[in-house]
Design an enzyme around this catalytic site. Structure first.
Site, PDB file in Angstrom:
ATOM      1  N   ASP A  67      36.874  36.119  47.166  1.00  0.00           N
ATOM      2  CA  ASP A  67      37.460  35.855  48.486  1.00  0.00           C
ATOM      3  C   ASP A  67      36.515  35.109  49.415  1.00  0.00           C
ATOM      4  O   ASP A  67      35.335  34.921  49.108  1.00  0.00           O
ATOM      5  CB  ASP A  67      37.912  37.185  49.127  1.00  0.00           C
ATOM      6  N   HIS A 138      41.069  48.527  49.667  1.00  0.00           N
ATOM      7  CA  HIS A 138      41.264  47.105  49.348  1.00  0.00           C
ATOM      8  C   HIS A 138      40.291  46.650  48.272  1.00  0.00           C
ATOM      9  O   HIS A 138      39.187  47.155  48.148  1.00  0.00           O
ATOM     10  CB  HIS A 138      41.231  46.218  50.602  1.00  0.00           C
TER      11      HIS A 138
HETATM   12  C1  GLP Z   1      34.668  43.330  51.862  1.00  0.00           C
HETATM   13  C2  GLP Z   1      34.945  42.496  50.615  1.00  0.00           C
HETATM   14  C3  GLP Z   1      35.307  43.359  49.429  1.00  0.00           C
HETATM   15  C4  GLP Z   1      34.326  44.502  49.310  1.00  0.00           C
HETATM   16  C5  GLP Z   1      34.408  45.373  50.535  1.00  0.00           C
HETATM   17  C6  GLP Z   1      33.490  46.590  50.482  1.00  0.00           C
HETATM   18  O1  GLP Z   1      35.773  43.538  52.654  1.00  0.00           O
HETATM   19  N1  GLP Z   1      35.970  41.519  50.805  1.00  0.00           N
HETATM   20  O2  GLP Z   1      35.328  42.559  48.254  1.00  0.00           O
HETATM   21  O3  GLP Z   1      34.597  45.261  48.158  1.00  0.00           O
HETATM   22  O4  GLP Z   1      34.050  44.569  51.651  1.00  0.00           O
HETATM   23  O5  GLP Z   1      32.221  46.239  50.926  1.00  0.00           O
HETATM   24  P1  GLP Z   1      30.942  47.143  50.846  1.00  0.00           P
HETATM   25  O6  GLP Z   1      30.435  47.011  49.464  1.00  0.00           O
HETATM   26  O7  GLP Z   1      30.010  46.532  51.850  1.00  0.00           O
HETATM   27  O8  GLP Z   1      31.357  48.527  51.195  1.00  0.00           O
END
Ligand code: GLP
Length: 236
Positions: A67, A138
């Site tokens: 993304d 998500h």
């Molecule tokens: C963002 C990304 C995701 C990711 C999520 C969790 O929103 N688009 O792909 O999995 O954050 O992030 P973190 O690993 O910082 O908790």
């Protein structure tokens, strides 16, 4: 589904990096689906360390990211292209031409979605897709409530995602409101999936996603039905 409990974040990162490096050793021209967020940073650090020791060669490897924020240019420090260059690509022998992140500033975002889907197809699909998980379940930027059948598309980010990601920006208001993301359908078509989750705050959503009902209300719940899913977690 294989579920592995890691001892701590360093252990989680080593285990995930081991799986990715095994993929690259077995298939040097593998297509790796990559993710951003804070969780994979340790995994990428570990891969860089092993690359520096001469253990992994990325010269033929291709990557495709999940993304990107709409409106951020690649040189914007908050863009996912910048994140990938900074946290991985600049430190290994990958050919940047073989690395792909959606273009968040394409003049026609609908056309960019179609281009990205065609690109995944032309690469022959994704061999191994790395995934993090958001607090609302998500994956990529597939927010709750979206259809499982979607391929690459534009999403309006949910309030909880904007709040969670505000820590990387000056303030909540600076977080882009939209993103372009690979869809659940594209993710589910990857040959192998590797989900990593770190921290006490992820325990509840990971349990719901892996052991609860499969529902678009929790996008990651669809991963339960993937034939080759590995989950590595650490809730310390
Ligand atoms: C963002 C990304 C995701 C990711 C999520 C969790 O929103 N688009 O792909 O999995 O954050 O992030 P973190 O690993 O910082 O908790």
């Amino acid at each position: 589904m294989k579920v592995i409990e890691a001892k701590n974040y360093a252990d989680l990162s080593r285990k995930a990096a081991n799986i990715i490096s095994a993929q690259v050793i077995l298939k040097p021209d593998a297509v790796l689906g990559l993710a951003t967020g804070s969780t994979p940073v340790g995994t990428y650090k570990q891969l860089i360390e092993w690359y520096n020791k001469g253990d992994i060669d990325f010269s033929l490897t291709k990557t495709i990211n999940l993304d990107e924020y709409v409106g951020l240019t690649p040189d914007n420090e908050q863009s996912y292209r910048y994140f990938m260059n900074h946290n991985l690509f600049d430190h290994i022998n990958i050919d940047k031409k073989n690395t792909n992140v959606p273009n968040g500033t394409a003049p026609d975002m609908e056309a960019e979605c179609l281009r990205y889907d065609a690109l995944i197809k032309s690469l022959g699909g994704i061999d191994l897709q790395l995934l993090g998980i958001g607090h609302n379940g998500h994956i990529g930027f597939n927010e709750p409530g979206q259809a499982f059948e979607k391929t690459t598309h534009i999403v309006t980010l949910g309030e909880s995602t904007i709040e969670a990601n505000a820590r990387f920006f000056g303030s909540k208001d600076e977080v882009p409101k939209q993103a372009i993301t690979m869809g659940i359908k594209s993710i589910m078509q990857a040959k192998k999936l590797l989900l990593i989750a770190n921290g006490r705050d992820k325990e509840d959503i990971v349990n719901k996603a892996l052991y609860g009902a499969v529902t678009p209300a929790i996008p990651a719940s669809i991963l339960q039905i993937h034939p080759d899913l590995t989950v590595i977690y650490c809730y310390e």
